[in-house]
Design a protein around this motif. Structure first.
Motif, PDB file in Angstrom:
ATOM      1  N   GLY A   1      47.854  41.460  34.625  1.00  0.00           N
ATOM      2  CA  GLY A   1      48.697  40.840  33.976  1.00  0.00           C
ATOM      3  C   GLY A   1      50.014  41.541  33.864  1.00  0.00           C
ATOM      4  O   GLY A   1      50.472  41.796  32.910  1.00  0.00           O
TER       5      GLY A   1
ATOM      6  N   GLN B   1      52.681  39.455  32.059  1.00  0.00           N
ATOM      7  CA  GLN B   1      52.345  39.216  30.619  1.00  0.00           C
ATOM      8  C   GLN B   1      52.824  39.910  29.774  1.00  0.00           C
ATOM      9  O   GLN B   1      53.554  41.037  30.086  1.00  0.00           O
ATOM     10  CB  GLN B   1      50.883  38.971  30.356  1.00  0.00           C
TER      11      GLN B   1
ATOM     12  N   THR C   1      42.682  36.341  28.527  1.00  0.00           N
ATOM     13  CA  THR C   1      43.282  37.235  28.742  1.00  0.00           C
ATOM     14  C   THR C   1      42.835  38.560  28.082  1.00  0.00           C
ATOM     15  O   THR C   1      42.345  38.658  26.811  1.00  0.00           O
ATOM     16  CB  THR C   1      45.020  37.125  27.996  1.00  0.00           C
TER      17      THR C   1
END
Length: 307
Positions: free
Chosen positions: A140, A143, A184
């Motif tokens: 990620g 993210q 996630t």
């Protein structure tokens, strides 16, 4: 001795001449006599042996030389057939070799994958929770959290936020958010991650902080509540455990004590922890879920059985 055969007279008393091109009688008779002589000589056998040997010695080398000269021409069709068969055979062998190379290349991946699943089975038994297997499909970097991964299992697999994520080696992190098919996960190596832990046989409690580093040099930091306790190098740190197992269930290995130091700023004891998990090579992970959780995929229950 020559035999003379008189010519025939026709009905009018005139001599009858043979037709043009027809063989004459003397010639026919001579040929018949020659055949008879050859038959007699052939029956005698040994009489013709020297002659046959002489003919073999004369004509044998000529036949061999003629065969040698003609062989490249006469063997052309066979050569083309042989070359075609060889090309077909070579093509088949190359195909087999490619398949073998592919199997060899993927053998390590398959072994690691099997080992990961076997490790999850053992982990489920150790922590007393069912585990939903999943695979890491993305890191990620883009993210909101700097150290996260995305797994290919979501709400339809029974996964919810604040669930423990682990692999065959130890603690990976916790679930942050979930979609129907993905989730996630915040890694414990993230600088914002804090995990309660217990140290070795003493079971002393502390808090494990991430440093934001995923590579081989990445370490975790353990801050002990009891400053009089000094953990030993090599002590194992496991999760302390949270209420109802959220966000972390108890007893999951976090890491091993690498060194101990004192903080001059706040006069506290700290320990550097080498994590059990290699965060840069994550593949198969498991999410700890309560027993009986409904999932759209096979689940490893607390007894280590796949259901």
């Amino acid at each position: 001795m020559v035999l003379l055969i008189p010519e025939r007279l026709n009905r009018r008393g005139r001599l009858e001449h043979p037709e043009p091109g027809a063989p004459k009688r003397p010639t026919i008779v001579a040929l018949l006599l020659a055949c008879a002589v050859l038959l007699v000589l052939d029956q005698t056998g040994p009489a013709l042996t020297p002659v046959r040997r002489l003919l073999g010695e004369v004509y044998g080398p000529l036949e061999s030389a003629t065969s040698t000269v003609a062989r490249p021409v006469t063997s052309v069709p066979e050569w083309f057939h042989t070359q075609g068969a060889l090309r077909e055979r070579i093509g088949g062998l190359e195909s087999d070799n490619a398949a073998l190379r592919q199997r060899v290349a993927s053998a390590g991946f398959d072994r690691n994958k099997l080992a990961e699943y076997e490790g999850l089975t053992a982990a489920a038994q150790d922590i007393g929770y069912a585990v939903v297997p999943a695979r890491v499909v993305a890191y990620g970097a883009s993210q909101s959290f700097s150290r996260t991964v995305t797994i290919d299992a979501g709400s339809t697999a029974g996964i919810e936020p604040d669930m423990t994520v682990l692999n065959a080696s130890g603690l990976v992190g916790r679930v942050l958010r979930v979609t129907r098919s993905t989730a996630t996960v915040l890694l414990i190596a993230d600088a914002d991650s804090v995990v309660g832990g217990r140290v070795g046989d003493s079971m002393e409690v502390g808090f494990v902080h991430g440093a934001g580093v995923l590579g081989g040099s990445g370490r975790l930091d353990l801050e002990l509540l009891d400053q009089s306790v000094v953990p030993a190098k090599g002590d194992t740190v496991v999760t302390w455990g949270s209420s109802k197992g959220a966000p972390y269930v108890a007893g999951v290995p976090i890491g091993v004590v690498d060194s101990v130091y004192s903080s001059v700023r706040d006069s506290t004891q700290h320990a550097r922890i080498t994590p059990m998990v290699d965060f840069t090579s994550l593949d198969v992970v498991g999410v700890a879920v309560p027993s009986g959780t409904k999932s759209d995929r096979a689940v490893i229950d607390a007894d280590g059985e796949l259901k």
